[in-house]
Design an enzyme around this catalytic site. Structure first.
Site, PDB file in Angstrom:
ATOM      1  N   CYS A  14       4.039   1.105   2.653  1.00  0.00           N
ATOM      2  CA  CYS A  14       5.035  -0.095   1.615  1.00  0.00           C
ATOM      3  C   CYS A  14       5.069  -1.080   2.602  1.00  0.00           C
ATOM      4  O   CYS A  14       6.340  -1.697   2.370  1.00  0.00           O
ATOM      5  CB  CYS A  14       6.104   0.598   1.042  1.00  0.00           C
ATOM      6  N   TYR A  37       0.846  -1.098   0.014  1.00  0.00           N
ATOM      7  CA  TYR A  37      -0.109   0.040  -0.039  1.00  0.00           C
ATOM      8  C   TYR A  37       0.949   1.301  -0.083  1.00  0.00           C
ATOM      9  O   TYR A  37       1.927   1.442   0.673  1.00  0.00           O
ATOM     10  CB  TYR A  37      -0.902  -0.025   1.198  1.00  0.00           C
ATOM     11  N   TYR A  39       0.534   5.759  -0.358  1.00  0.00           N
ATOM     12  CA  TYR A  39      -0.594   6.948  -0.175  1.00  0.00           C
ATOM     13  C   TYR A  39      -0.184   7.882  -1.612  1.00  0.00           C
ATOM     14  O   TYR A  39       0.745   8.193  -1.712  1.00  0.00           O
ATOM     15  CB  TYR A  39      -0.502   7.563   0.729  1.00  0.00           C
ATOM     16  N   HIS A  40      -1.188   8.476  -2.260  1.00  0.00           N
ATOM     17  CA  HIS A  40      -0.920   9.607  -3.288  1.00  0.00           C
ATOM     18  C   HIS A  40      -1.848  10.821  -2.614  1.00  0.00           C
ATOM     19  O   HIS A  40      -3.077  10.600  -2.319  1.00  0.00           O
ATOM     20  CB  HIS A  40      -1.210   9.479  -4.578  1.00  0.00           C
ATOM     21  N   GLY A  86       5.883   4.432 -11.785  1.00  0.00           N
ATOM     22  CA  GLY A  86       7.114   5.071 -11.510  1.00  0.00           C
ATOM     23  C   GLY A  86       7.593   5.664  -9.856  1.00  0.00           C
ATOM     24  O   GLY A  86       7.643   4.715  -9.315  1.00  0.00           O
TER      25      GLY A  86
END
Length: 223
Positions: A171, A73, A75-76, A153
């Site tokens: 992560c 997982y 986050y953005h 990316g």
């Protein structure tokens, strides 16, 4: 080789971004389009990589999107620069690991322009800064390679709301905090960071063009 460089204004819808990225990658492989670097920001969301553990989704306060990149997982959100790379590794050495190392060094060099000493850590994909109690992750890397064209990316924390990372185990590395350029005392605008990224892009291409030793078609790397 010319690489198209695009910066999206405002916030880009995640699903639309993935669809556009996949379409462009297919066109590159078909010889119908050139390579592309696409810089975006997203509204707050979580993405689940191919190795995501549901137990690491602690508080799904934002939409959760399954994605084809490697990793768990992440986050953005606003204040985070996300870079989608659609590059043809068939023309650039067919070496996925070398591609990732070159990508790491590109981001490290860019952060260095702002006085941030960043590094890659063996066994941990991503970009790190600080030592001891101050060690933290400032950038994530998650890629997919399909028919030797790269997708997804990197994400670098410029000035996001770091509390938003609290909804996940970022992560899968819960023992390490995340940080940002702003949290490190660097007042850097997104356009300023983008300019530094572009200025260091020739270094990335130079590194990518160097001798490559290992290849893994269709490889998946963790965030």
């Amino acid at each position: 080789m010319n690489v198209e460089w695009d910066v999206a204004p405002g916030l880009t819808d995640y699903r639309e971004a993935v669809a556009a990225m996949e379409a462009r990658a297919a066109a590159i492989r078909g010889g119908e389009a050139g390579e592309r670097v696409w810089l975006v920001e997203h509204a707050p969301l979580y993405t689940a990589g191919t190795s995501a553990d549901p137990a690491e989704l602690i508080d799904p306060r934002f939409p959760v999107h399954a994605t084809g990149r490697g990793g768990r997982y992440t986050y953005h959100g606003p204040g985070q620069r996300v870079g989608y790379l659609m590059l043809d590794l068939a023309a650039r050495g067919r070496d996925v690991r070398h591609f990732v190392h070159s990508l790491e060094n590109w981001i490290i060099a860019t952060l260095g322009d702002f006085g941030i000493e960043a590094r890659a850590e063996p066994g941990r994909v991503g970009i790190w800064t600080g030592t001891g109690a101050n060690e933290a992750k400032i950038g994530a890397i998650g890629i997919r390679v399909r028919r030797w064209v790269t997708l997804h990316g990197f994400a670098v924390n410029i000035a996001p709301d770091l509390s938003h990372f609290g909804g996940i185990v970022p992560c899968g590395l819960g023992q390490f905090p995340v940080t940002s350029m702003a949290a490190l005392g660097k007042d850097v605008g997104m356009a300023q960071f983008d300019a530094a990224l572009q200025n260091n892009f020739p270094l990335f291409l130079q590194l990518l063009g160097q001798e490559q030793k290992s290849a893994l078609e269709g490889g998946l790397l963790n965030d």
